[in-house]
Write an enzyme that holds these catalytic residues in place. Sequence first.
Site, PDB file in Angstrom:
ATOM      1  N   GLN A  86      21.478  60.933  28.957  1.00  0.00           N
ATOM      2  CA  GLN A  86      21.502  59.809  30.282  1.00  0.00           C
ATOM      3  C   GLN A  86      19.687  59.493  30.458  1.00  0.00           C
ATOM      4  OE1 GLN A  86      22.365  62.094  33.385  1.00  0.00           O
ATOM      5  NE2 GLN A  86      21.023  61.854  34.659  1.00  0.00           N
ATOM      6  N   CYS A 112      24.879  59.328  35.583  1.00  0.00           N
ATOM      7  CA  CYS A 112      25.235  60.685  35.135  1.00  0.00           C
ATOM      8  C   CYS A 112      27.113  59.977  35.283  1.00  0.00           C
ATOM      9  CB  CYS A 112      25.231  62.012  36.317  1.00  0.00           C
ATOM     10  SG  CYS A 112      25.250  61.660  37.938  1.00  0.00           S
ATOM     11  N   HIS A 170      25.757  65.939  40.860  1.00  0.00           N
ATOM     12  CA  HIS A 170      25.915  65.556  39.038  1.00  0.00           C
ATOM     13  C   HIS A 170      27.455  65.535  38.688  1.00  0.00           C
ATOM     14  CE1 HIS A 170      24.370  65.318  35.744  1.00  0.00           C
ATOM     15  NE2 HIS A 170      24.965  66.283  35.332  1.00  0.00           N
TER      16      HIS A 170
END
Length: 422
Positions: free
Chosen positions: A227, A233, A369
């Site tokens: 990423q 994410c 995340h």
Amino acid sequence: MAPWLQLLLLLGLLPGAAPAPTEPRAAGAQAWELASPELLEPARFALEMYNRGRAARTRAALRVVRGRVRRAGRGSLYSLKATLVEPPCNDPTVCQLPVSKKTLLCSFEVLDELGKRMLLRRDCGPVDTKITDEKNETFSSFLPLLNKDPLPQDFSVKMASIFKDFVTTYNRTYDTTEEEEFRTIYLNPLLKEEPGKKMRPAQSIPDLPPPEWDWRSKGAVTKVKNQGMCGSCWAFSVTGNVEGQWFLKRGALLSLSEQELLDCDKVDKACLGGLPSNAYSAIRTLGGLETEDDYSYRGHLQACSFSAEKAKVYINDSVELSRNEQKLAAWLAQKGPISVAINAFGMQFYRHGISHPLRPLCSPWLIDHAVLLVGYGNRSATPFWAIKNSWGTDWGEEGYYYLHRGSGACGVNIMASSAVVD
């Protein structure tokens, strides 16, 4: 180092942790004034890191004022002061509000260790174009940094893999601005701050899950991706899930475009974060996803260039899954990889093995995340989830994170979801 973190490191309670050596003394430091050529490469790296994720027209230019270097373990630590000129921006596709040209004074710290560089500190504030140092000397000549020989495109993601080593090796303290560097670059604060689009609950699987399962060995998982220095994410978690769903329904494993979601999902915030539930909705509204080959990843917001004619995959709906980990395992074994969100505290220090951070340090209510559950099993009688991350293959176990299963570790069961392909 914060006392609680230092204690955990000394006791070996963090995965891969080791006692940190004392920081090298500054007695051997060399100081350079003005345009010393030794500052060129670390300054260019600092500029690249500052500009990473920005469109070309919004990138800043930098001039070195002064700097110094000292030994740091196996490498060198460069401390730089510089002026940085931010260009004006009036393009609504790349800046949210009109921005005038401005000059900043910045302090950078760059670690160069065996050819790997890492930006440890970046403090910038508005100043006049003339800069005064601690001796009240005013400098008016600087070292221009030319845009040549750019750093490799994947360099920033390699920072994630050395960050965990850096924390223990150089005894840094992260309870002020620097503590947020990791989260600012790689994580997604929206996951804990904003409610997502409401999804219908998935129908539970009545069968007990098999003892172990791994969709990687069954062809439903694409390679680990990067990423970069972008809080995207959420897009990687969702495309990973859709890739698996499409494979199970259509028999073709396609690597799908995260960049399409960054550019065309107008509810989420591109590199500033997003929610899987919103991303599913955006895919349905757009009419599908293009492949990575047709709409490649750039790691920053661009104008949407989605073409319905190039869309190779579509979804019909999305569902919210149970918070019961046994039911999650049963659903995964029958239905495919699952998009989940977790607290990434333990991932900052992770090297290998099964991570099981103490609950007070990895609260399930502070998830930040998004990742992809691809399987589960046991190692030496310890149950785990196999998690595909998006920080490249240099991080963790070839890009994968193994987290304790059955204890709600780091909130892995709080926000589980999946697309539906009929």
